[in-house]
Scaffold this motif. Sequence first.
Motif, PDB file in Angstrom:
ATOM      1  N   ALA A   1      25.169  38.472  66.323  1.00 44.69           N
ATOM      2  CA  ALA A   1      25.659  39.465  67.302  1.00 44.69           C
ATOM      3  C   ALA A   1      24.656  39.640  68.545  1.00 44.69           C
ATOM      4  O   ALA A   1      25.240  40.470  69.432  1.00 44.69           O
ATOM      5  N   ASN A   2      23.456  39.144  68.351  1.00 43.97           N
ATOM      6  CA  ASN A   2      22.663  39.528  69.631  1.00 43.97           C
ATOM      7  C   ASN A   2      21.788  38.234  69.996  1.00 43.97           C
ATOM      8  O   ASN A   2      20.546  38.248  70.075  1.00 43.97           O
ATOM      9  N   LEU A   3      22.689  37.256  70.257  1.00 42.06           N
ATOM     10  CA  LEU A   3      22.048  35.829  70.516  1.00 42.06           C
ATOM     11  C   LEU A   3      21.319  35.956  72.004  1.00 42.06           C
ATOM     12  O   LEU A   3      20.217  35.007  72.072  1.00 42.06           O
ATOM     13  N   VAL A   4      21.531  36.828  72.787  1.00 40.62           N
ATOM     14  CA  VAL A   4      20.764  36.819  74.279  1.00 40.62           C
ATOM     15  C   VAL A   4      19.694  38.050  74.136  1.00 40.62           C
ATOM     16  O   VAL A   4      19.224  38.171  75.108  1.00 40.62           O
ATOM     17  N   ALA A   5      19.818  38.872  73.116  1.00 44.71           N
ATOM     18  CA  ALA A   5      18.628  40.198  73.140  1.00 44.71           C
ATOM     19  C   ALA A   5      17.326  39.414  73.199  1.00 44.71           C
ATOM     20  O   ALA A   5      16.877  38.436  72.523  1.00 44.71           O
ATOM     21  N   ALA A   6      16.695  39.850  74.152  1.00 43.49           N
ATOM     22  CA  ALA A   6      15.241  39.587  74.446  1.00 43.49           C
ATOM     23  C   ALA A   6      14.295  40.477  73.708  1.00 43.49           C
ATOM     24  O   ALA A   6      14.349  41.578  73.882  1.00 43.49           O
ATOM     25  N   ALA A   7      13.171  39.705  72.978  1.00 44.45           N
ATOM     26  CA  ALA A   7      12.030  40.675  72.505  1.00 44.45           C
ATOM     27  C   ALA A   7      11.165  41.048  73.487  1.00 44.45           C
ATOM     28  O   ALA A   7      11.206  40.294  74.665  1.00 44.45           O
TER      29      ALA A   7
ATOM     30  N   GLY B   1       4.586  30.452  74.503  1.00 47.88           N
ATOM     31  CA  GLY B   1       5.714  29.874  74.998  1.00 47.88           C
ATOM     32  C   GLY B   1       6.819  30.776  74.572  1.00 47.88           C
ATOM     33  O   GLY B   1       6.689  32.008  74.780  1.00 47.88           O
ATOM     34  N   LEU B   2       8.172  30.377  74.165  1.00 44.68           N
ATOM     35  CA  LEU B   2       9.396  31.070  74.363  1.00 44.68           C
ATOM     36  C   LEU B   2       9.276  32.083  73.182  1.00 44.68           C
ATOM     37  O   LEU B   2       8.847  31.583  71.886  1.00 44.68           O
ATOM     38  N   PRO B   3       9.489  33.463  73.340  1.00 44.98           N
ATOM     39  CA  PRO B   3       9.351  34.398  72.171  1.00 44.98           C
ATOM     40  C   PRO B   3      10.289  34.137  71.041  1.00 44.98           C
ATOM     41  O   PRO B   3      11.387  33.739  71.572  1.00 44.98           O
ATOM     42  N   ASP B   4      10.092  34.479  69.697  1.00 43.91           N
ATOM     43  CA  ASP B   4      11.066  34.467  68.880  1.00 43.91           C
ATOM     44  C   ASP B   4      11.793  35.719  69.098  1.00 43.91           C
ATOM     45  O   ASP B   4      11.282  36.721  69.400  1.00 43.91           O
ATOM     46  N   PRO B   5      13.135  35.637  69.189  1.00 49.54           N
ATOM     47  CA  PRO B   5      14.124  36.921  69.420  1.00 49.54           C
ATOM     48  C   PRO B   5      13.945  38.066  68.625  1.00 49.54           C
ATOM     49  O   PRO B   5      14.363  39.047  68.844  1.00 49.54           O
ATOM     50  N   ALA B   6      13.290  37.758  67.336  1.00 52.87           N
ATOM     51  CA  ALA B   6      12.971  38.761  66.346  1.00 52.87           C
ATOM     52  C   ALA B   6      11.917  39.594  66.497  1.00 52.87           C
ATOM     53  O   ALA B   6      11.751  40.509  66.013  1.00 52.87           O
ATOM     54  N   GLY B   7      10.965  39.141  67.375  1.00 52.45           N
ATOM     55  CA  GLY B   7       9.630  39.565  67.684  1.00 52.45           C
ATOM     56  C   GLY B   7       8.780  38.482  66.863  1.00 52.45           C
ATOM     57  O   GLY B   7       8.954  37.729  66.145  1.00 52.45           O
TER      58      GLY B   7
ATOM     59  N   SER C   1      12.631  43.843  63.102  1.00 49.22           N
ATOM     60  CA  SER C   1      12.823  43.096  64.318  1.00 49.22           C
ATOM     61  C   SER C   1      12.196  43.951  65.460  1.00 49.22           C
ATOM     62  O   SER C   1      12.351  45.190  65.227  1.00 49.22           O
ATOM     63  N   VAL C   2      11.613  43.112  66.419  1.00 46.29           N
ATOM     64  CA  VAL C   2      11.009  44.072  67.342  1.00 46.29           C
ATOM     65  C   VAL C   2      11.988  44.286  68.499  1.00 46.29           C
ATOM     66  O   VAL C   2      12.604  43.202  68.983  1.00 46.29           O
ATOM     67  N   CYS C   3      12.073  45.334  68.974  1.00 51.59           N
ATOM     68  CA  CYS C   3      13.044  45.608  70.301  1.00 51.59           C
ATOM     69  C   CYS C   3      12.444  46.306  71.400  1.00 51.59           C
ATOM     70  O   CYS C   3      11.270  46.763  71.104  1.00 51.59           O
TER      71      CYS C   3
END
Length: 501
Positions: free
Chosen positions: A355-361, A163-169, A195-197
Amino acid sequence: MSLTLGGFGSAVRSNLVAVFQTNLAWATLLDVGPPDDGPHRLHDRLAHALRTAIRNGRLAEGAAVPPSRALAEELGCSRWVVTEAYGQLIAEGYLSARVGSATRVSWSPDTAPPRPRAQRTPPRPPIRYDLAPGLPDLRAFPRRRWADAVRAVTGSAVHYDLGLPDPAGHAVLRTTVAQYLRRSRGADAHTASVSVCAGVTDGLVRTCRALRAEGLADLAVEHPGWGRLRDAATSAGLRVHPVPVDHDGLHVDDLARTPARAVVVGAAHQFPTGTVLSPARRARLVRWAREVHGFVIEDDYDAEFRYDHHPVAVMQGMDPSRVFLLGSVSKTLSPALGLGWLVAPATMSPALRAANLVAAAPPVLDQLALATFIDRGWYDAHLRAARRRFRSRRDLLIRTLGAQVPEGRVSGTAAGLHILLHLPVGADTRGAVRAAAAAGLHLADLDDYRVHRPAEPTLVLGYGNISDTEIPPAVALLREALRSPTAPPPTRTAQLSHDDR
């Protein structure tokens, strides 16, 4: 309004059997625009849509357009609208009509007058040998074991992993990374702090956004240093202050004279100088962060590769409340994986998320594959083999340089994937890079990582993405380039082509 030619009802189709036997453009999509687009009348919009379809080749020369009555019925307009549009295009030469036959396309891009050709940049010579920094040994990427890891997680992943990934990884990788950093890098890391980036650059951008949101406006960076660190900071709205580096690493006293309350530092192996931050300066830097209520951002980009003794532990373990830790597999496995991590102080976790609401893992299956690759011991085995290979290759490169470029002086800690080659005053390193590029050798000039041109000309030589057998001929080309730097300017710098963390 969009229209697919040929999308007519069955009653209309039954009346067009004769036309269907010709070359009809029934599958061409026309965009005639919204019905309320101001002064543009429907027949003008229809003419424009047909003209565009003909010009870009979607309506080929000789193709029949729908009969005016059928197209009018499809558009829900009068037949006059269609005949007006067709008449306009016939007058312009795009359509032709004959009595008793379908109206057909009479123009194609092939029959149009040729457009003037744009000036083409001469192609770059192919790279035969790669002595630029920034890449690991791509030939040695563990394809089979990575494929095994991907196959394993693809078969075992539960449905909600897809499903949709957790933004933090994914929690599995965050836990695995935390365990790995604790045992191998001496970090104070836990699942909640990781956090995974997508890599160091991505992690730094996230960190800078969080710092900016917390009111910090200035960031210090090492000089010389990696250009993308500066770019990441400015993209987040921070002002950048270069701080010099010497044989003991960052000048902390110079840092204290800047308005910055955060600094990015390569403590274990600075790029590009190859120095290691001394124990005294490590302690002083942590004290500085506490005194200014600021933060240290530790770039741990290739610290797994130390050849004279065990890798130096990360600074983050000295004060996890003041030190961010950035890392990735770009220098150990491949930058193509796009997998990295960010370990943040607990007090900054809410700011990072906000500060990173749209950052995708990165993709979840890739995250799970890396976790499997580490948990099964394959990552440690790969690093052990890579260390042996790079230590031997570094020694070979230094010996070869000593024999073929005796006027040069090598510096840099026995670590990482690059060394510095210092040349006599007056040597034209920029010209040498151009001449080498013309001969198929990829080099980097230290000036590419500096704000001001130094007094001593220096090349940054990487040995990650070159085989042992290629080193002697590559150094021979380097020697010739230093003697006759006459090649035309390259289209890109070595820094831009390889430095992707």
